[in-house]
Design an enzyme around this catalytic site. Structure first.
Site, PDB file in Angstrom:
ATOM      1  N   ASP A  51       0.824  -1.204   0.000  1.00  0.00           N
ATOM      2  CA  ASP A  51       0.000   0.000   0.000  1.00  0.00           C
ATOM      3  C   ASP A  51       0.858   1.254   0.000  1.00  0.00           C
ATOM      4  O   ASP A  51       2.068   1.206   0.239  1.00  0.00           O
ATOM      5  CB  ASP A  51      -0.891   0.029   1.252  1.00  0.00           C
ATOM      6  CG  ASP A  51      -1.916  -1.087   1.272  1.00  0.00           C
ATOM      7  OD1 ASP A  51      -2.284  -1.577   0.191  1.00  0.00           O
ATOM      8  OD2 ASP A  51      -2.355  -1.459   2.378  1.00  0.00           O
ATOM      9  N   TYR A 109       6.286  -9.946   6.839  1.00  0.00           N
ATOM     10  CA  TYR A 109       6.179  -8.506   7.075  1.00  0.00           C
ATOM     11  C   TYR A 109       6.685  -8.185   8.473  1.00  0.00           C
ATOM     12  O   TYR A 109       6.668  -9.040   9.365  1.00  0.00           O
ATOM     13  CB  TYR A 109       4.725  -8.036   6.971  1.00  0.00           C
ATOM     14  CG  TYR A 109       4.185  -7.904   5.570  1.00  0.00           C
ATOM     15  CD1 TYR A 109       4.180  -6.666   4.923  1.00  0.00           C
ATOM     16  CD2 TYR A 109       3.665  -9.006   4.897  1.00  0.00           C
ATOM     17  CE1 TYR A 109       3.668  -6.535   3.643  1.00  0.00           C
ATOM     18  CE2 TYR A 109       3.156  -8.884   3.613  1.00  0.00           C
ATOM     19  CZ  TYR A 109       3.157  -7.644   2.997  1.00  0.00           C
ATOM     20  OH  TYR A 109       2.653  -7.520   1.728  1.00  0.00           O
TER      21      TYR A 109
END
Length: 264
Positions: A51, A109
């Protein structure tokens, strides 16, 4: 031939990974640089889309080209046309059946969060921020409710295009490092795949628990609800890093870069 690249970037100045008409995405900048170096159009496929504001330490992409060049030439030549906040870390030929997304067996992540009474300045965009103290034990206990295979609909963004909300979380690690009057928290996640905003929504819940707004058991209720409105608000993208995909050893691709070492 098919080439795989490892890419690192700061996402602060970009509208995410995926190409857009504005041209202000990481994919657009990378494809432009590759095309200028190769003197022919090049399009890439990535391991995982990020994003706006999200960083990557080892995004992996692949592309096909008839050009025969040394791997070091792909690295240095492409970097010569990239902005300073995007860099090719490595290049490697791969078999035609290799696919940066489909060949990945897991993705990793990390969230870096600063716990401090004062908001970050030099680290702005590089860390998330909370000003209330966090309870690490409570967050670790809560994270156990996310391990294994679950329907993660409660953490799924409305615009998510994934075919199934069922994913398998294989690892969550929460650590901290104290500084003068503050603490850096590091949250690492590994799963076979992630839904759109899944980690940011999970982080919103973990931080709410860490700040004492809910008990650890609340997270199990959130998972069971399978509704986005059952969970906490989405946390800021600041401090979120795509560590990279995981591939089978037979592909022979690097599993980490030097950038891992400077994360708190």
């Amino acid at each position: 031939m098919r080439i795989a690249l490892g890419i690192s970037y700061s996402g602060s100045a970009y509208e995410g990974w995926q190409s857009q008409l504005s041209g202000k995405t990481v994919q657009d900048k990378l494809e432009l640089a590759l095309s200028r170096f190769a003197v022919q159009p090049i399009r890439v496929m990535c391991a995982g889309r990020t994003d706006a504001g999200v960083h990557a330490l080892m995004q992996v992409v692949h592309f096909d080209t008839p050009l025969q060049r040394e791997t070091s030439s792909w690295v240095r030549g492409t970097n010569a046309f990239l902005p300073s906040d995007i860099a090719v870390q490595w290049a490697q030929p791969v078999p035609d059946e290799f696919h940066s997304r489909a060949s990945a067996i897991a993705r990793r992540y990390a969230y870096v969060v600063l716990e401090s009474p004062v908001r970050p300045s030099v680290e702005a965009g590089r860390v998330g921020w909370v000003y209330r103290p966090l309870d690490g034990d409570a967050m670790r206990q809560a994270a156990l409710h996310l391990m294994g295979e679950h329907d993660f609909s409660s953490f799924r963004a409305a615009q998510c295009q994934a075919k199934s909300p069922v994913k398998t979380m294989s690892r969550i690690e929460i650590s901290q490092r104290a500084g003068p009057g503050s603490r850096y928290w590091r949250f690492e996640f590994e799963a076979n795949a992630f839904l759109h905003h899944m980690i940011r929504n999970i982080m919103g819940c973990l931080l709410a628990i860490g700040q004492g707004n809910h008990p650890p058991e609340w997270l199990a209720e959130v998972v069971a609800a399978r509704r986005r409105d059952a969970a906490a608000p989405t946390f800021s993208p600041d401090g979120l890093y795509f560590l990279g995909p995981v591939y089978e050893e037979r592909h022979g691709l690097p599993s980490r870069t030097a950038a891992y070492d400077w994360l708190p």
